[in-house]
Design a protein around this motif. Sequence first.
Motif, PDB file in Angstrom:
ATOM      1  N   MET A  51      -4.898  -3.751   1.229  1.00 27.53           N
ATOM      2  CA  MET A  51      -4.610  -2.610   0.361  1.00 27.53           C
ATOM      3  C   MET A  51      -3.447  -2.910  -0.579  1.00 27.53           C
ATOM      4  O   MET A  51      -3.438  -2.450  -1.728  1.00 27.53           O
ATOM      5  CB  MET A  51      -4.334  -1.367   1.204  1.00 27.53           C
ATOM      6  N   ASN A  53      -6.354   1.191  -2.284  1.00 27.73           N
ATOM      7  CA  ASN A  53      -4.995   0.693  -2.534  1.00 27.73           C
ATOM      8  C   ASN A  53      -3.940   1.542  -1.833  1.00 27.73           C
ATOM      9  O   ASN A  53      -2.755   1.326  -1.988  1.00 27.73           O
ATOM     10  CB  ASN A  53      -4.710   0.592  -4.030  1.00 27.73           C
ATOM     11  N   GLY A  54      -4.407   2.509  -1.074  1.00 26.59           N
ATOM     12  CA  GLY A  54      -3.519   3.407  -0.346  1.00 26.59           C
ATOM     13  C   GLY A  54      -4.297   4.608   0.139  1.00 26.59           C
ATOM     14  O   GLY A  54      -5.535   4.595   0.143  1.00 26.59           O
ATOM     15  N   PRO A  66       0.842  -1.193   0.000  1.00 30.28           N
ATOM     16  CA  PRO A  66       0.000   0.000   0.000  1.00 30.28           C
ATOM     17  C   PRO A  66       0.877   1.241   0.000  1.00 30.28           C
ATOM     18  O   PRO A  66       2.064   1.171   0.340  1.00 30.28           O
ATOM     19  CB  PRO A  66      -0.780  -0.113   1.309  1.00 30.28           C
TER      20      PRO A  66
END
Length: 151
Positions: free
Chosen positions: A112, A85-86, A67
């Motif tokens: 993530m 995803n972050g 992530p």
Amino acid sequence: RIKLSVVGAPVPPQWSGLPAESRPWSEASELGEIDAFDVGIMPLPDTPWERGKCAYKLIQVMAAGKPVVASPVGANCQVVRHGINGYLADSTDEWIAALTALAGDTDARRRMGAAARRTVEDAYALDRIVPRLATVLTEAARRAPSSPGPA
């Protein structure tokens, strides 16, 4: 328990007092360095230069299933899906919240990180990029003037 590794650059003076180290970059060690990360970060000031940068370093880290936390500047906004995803972090409080959340939750980092990897596979892998690039170049060639010389 947290250590900041800065790869390929010195530790910024304003980060003195943090558990941080500067590590040299090399092509041979790059993948190993990224693999050792738990989270990739990309803090950037919001200036015209940074707005024009690509998110290549984020994509590299995400491809490794990590992530990321990044400033919402330029291409970072297209690559990072906040909370999926972050994180995109603008203020000091947002950076602290994002890093604290990831530091304290191994499952969130894994989830993530997997989403980050999928993002790269779906949008940035060669089998996705090459056909799009070929289309753009073909179209540009069609539109190019037929006479030699500067356009």
